[in-house]
Design a protein around this motif. Structure first.
Motif, PDB file in Angstrom:
ATOM      1  N   MET A 109       8.422  19.676 -17.188  1.00 21.82           N
ATOM      2  CA  MET A 109       8.154  18.738 -16.666  1.00 21.82           C
ATOM      3  C   MET A 109       7.964  17.475 -17.742  1.00 21.82           C
ATOM      4  O   MET A 109       7.004  16.492 -17.483  1.00 21.82           O
ATOM      5  N   ALA A 110       8.890  17.388 -18.814  1.00 18.34           N
ATOM      6  CA  ALA A 110       8.636  16.348 -19.663  1.00 18.34           C
ATOM      7  C   ALA A 110       9.240  15.099 -19.245  1.00 18.34           C
ATOM      8  O   ALA A 110      10.124  15.103 -18.415  1.00 18.34           O
ATOM      9  N   PRO A 111       8.762  13.911 -19.676  1.00 19.31           N
ATOM     10  CA  PRO A 111       9.492  12.874 -19.443  1.00 19.31           C
ATOM     11  C   PRO A 111      11.179  12.903 -19.740  1.00 19.31           C
ATOM     12  O   PRO A 111      11.463  13.740 -20.617  1.00 19.31           O
ATOM     13  N   ARG A 112      11.919  12.210 -19.137  1.00 23.51           N
ATOM     14  CA  ARG A 112      13.464  12.069 -19.359  1.00 23.51           C
ATOM     15  C   ARG A 112      13.638  11.918 -20.818  1.00 23.51           C
ATOM     16  O   ARG A 112      13.442  10.926 -21.424  1.00 23.51           O
ATOM     17  N   SER A 113      14.482  12.673 -21.440  1.00 20.94           N
ATOM     18  CA  SER A 113      15.033  12.710 -22.527  1.00 20.94           C
ATOM     19  C   SER A 113      16.329  13.627 -22.733  1.00 20.94           C
ATOM     20  O   SER A 113      16.568  14.615 -21.702  1.00 20.94           O
ATOM     21  N   PHE A 119      22.469  16.775 -23.310  1.00 17.62           N
ATOM     22  CA  PHE A 119      22.020  17.601 -22.094  1.00 17.62           C
ATOM     23  C   PHE A 119      20.534  17.128 -21.825  1.00 17.62           C
ATOM     24  O   PHE A 119      19.876  16.564 -22.595  1.00 17.62           O
ATOM     25  N   GLU A 120      20.493  16.783 -20.313  1.00 14.72           N
ATOM     26  CA  GLU A 120      18.913  16.551 -20.144  1.00 14.72           C
ATOM     27  C   GLU A 120      18.210  17.810 -20.758  1.00 14.72           C
ATOM     28  O   GLU A 120      18.219  18.885 -20.715  1.00 14.72           O
ATOM     29  N   LEU A 121      17.060  17.269 -21.208  1.00 14.15           N
ATOM     30  CA  LEU A 121      16.072  18.208 -21.987  1.00 14.15           C
ATOM     31  C   LEU A 121      15.698  19.321 -21.453  1.00 14.15           C
ATOM     32  O   LEU A 121      15.646  20.533 -22.011  1.00 14.15           O
ATOM     33  N   SER A 169      21.005  14.848 -14.568  1.00 20.33           N
ATOM     34  CA  SER A 169      19.875  14.113 -13.880  1.00 20.33           C
ATOM     35  C   SER A 169      20.201  12.635 -14.498  1.00 20.33           C
ATOM     36  O   SER A 169      19.177  11.863 -14.743  1.00 20.33           O
ATOM     37  N   GLU A 170      21.156  11.910 -14.809  1.00 15.90           N
ATOM     38  CA  GLU A 170      21.483  10.763 -14.974  1.00 15.90           C
ATOM     39  C   GLU A 170      21.385   9.803 -14.071  1.00 15.90           C
ATOM     40  O   GLU A 170      21.139   8.661 -14.155  1.00 15.90           O
TER      41      GLU A 170
END
Length: 301
Positions: A109-113, A119-121, A169-170
């Motif tokens: 549940m990390a902030p989006r990076s 790739f989504e983290l 998740s773009e």
């Protein structure tokens, strides 16, 4: 359960002398406890870690607690396919056999990076990095009798969906949604890998730690952390489902282990069920094909 009146514990782990185990994310939390228990039972354990300084500190602690333990380090950043390929090449050069690959490392549940590869983290680290690592090491596993691939999922898989139209998740991002997708991917991968391993000596198994007091929960919202802590258990207990999946001789391929207590949040490890979406073979095959395309790793099973 076997071995004790209360339930399966690390004392039930059979002798691991002569076995080689690679544990990702082994410098802290669940991975550290998993590596420690295996080393204590005689396994040669490779701590596959992103931060070598933290890895050395973890290895020192294990050897101090268990003099004579055979522990080594492997640099591995699951968020970089270059690092995954380099690590796999070094592991292959170092070891002709591989008894256990424990895909434990994760982001929660990390902030989006994004990863180094864009790739989504959470998907990139939790699923795609492990998919690539497994594929690059699979011939070593296949040539080792009774080897296992154990992948750590989560209760979070239950709120996950594989959004093939927005896998990274773009268009829309939620921490919980991306985490759930990644953890569901871990299970789809395990079950599909097991289907492809039929007829071999190697099995694929999954596990989850329930609510465990590891660093993974640091990104949870405050109110969720509070609820989490009322039911969580120690990392030693949280590692037991993984250890059982990895070592219990009665475990079968395609099984899933987790805590047997209330809502599977705590308790001794037992066979548990995953949700209906995790058992969708069409989605599993599609995710497999997409994962091969994204990573450039063709898994030879």
């Amino acid at each position: 359960m076997s071995g004790s009146k209360t339930g399966w514990t690390s004392t039930d782990i059979p002798d691991q002398t002569g076995r080689i185990a690679v544990v990702t994310g082994a410098n802290t939390g669940l991975g550290y406890e998993t590596a420690t228990a295996l080393a204590a039972k005689g396994a040669t354990v490779v701590l596959a870690v992103r931060n070598l300084d933290k890895g050395r500190a973890a290895a020192d602690l294990i050897v101090r607690a268990h003099p004579g333990a055979n522990v080594s380090l492997q640099e591995l950043d699951l968020g970089s396919l270059d690092s995954v390929r380099a690590a796999a090449a070094e592991l292959r050069a170092e070891h002709d056999q591989l008894d256990l690959l424990i895909n434990n490392a994760g982001v929660m549940m990390a902030p989006r990076s994004t990863t180094a590869d864009g790739f989504e983290l959470q998907l990139g680290t939790n699923h795609l990095g492990h998919f690539a690592l497994t594929g690059l090491l699979l011939d070593r596993l296949l040539s080792t009798p009774l080897s296992r691939v154990v992948t750590v999922s989560s209760l979070g898989h239950r709120f996950g969906r594989i959004r093939f139209d927005d896998l990274q998740s773009e268009r829309r991002y939620s921490r919980a949604g991306a985490y759930g997708q990644a953890k569901l991917a871990n299970l789809l991968f395990t079950y599909e890998l097991q289907r492809r391993l039929e007829g071999t000596d190697t099995i694929a198994v999954a596990a989850h730690p329930g609510g465990s007091s590891s660093e993974l929960s640091r990104h949870l919202p405050g109110v969720v952390q509070l609820a989490f802590r009322t039911l969580e258990q120690s990392t030693e207990m949280g590692a037991l489902p993984t250890l059982r999946a990895a070592t219990d001789p009665n475990v079968a391929g395609g099984e899933y282990y987790g805590p047997g207590g209330f809502m599977e949040m705590n308790g001794y490890p037992t066979l548990v069920d995953s949700n209906r979406r995790s058992h969708d073979p069409q989605a599993a095959r599609r995710l497999w094909d997409v994962s091969e395309e994204l990573t450039g790793v063709s898994v030879p099973a």
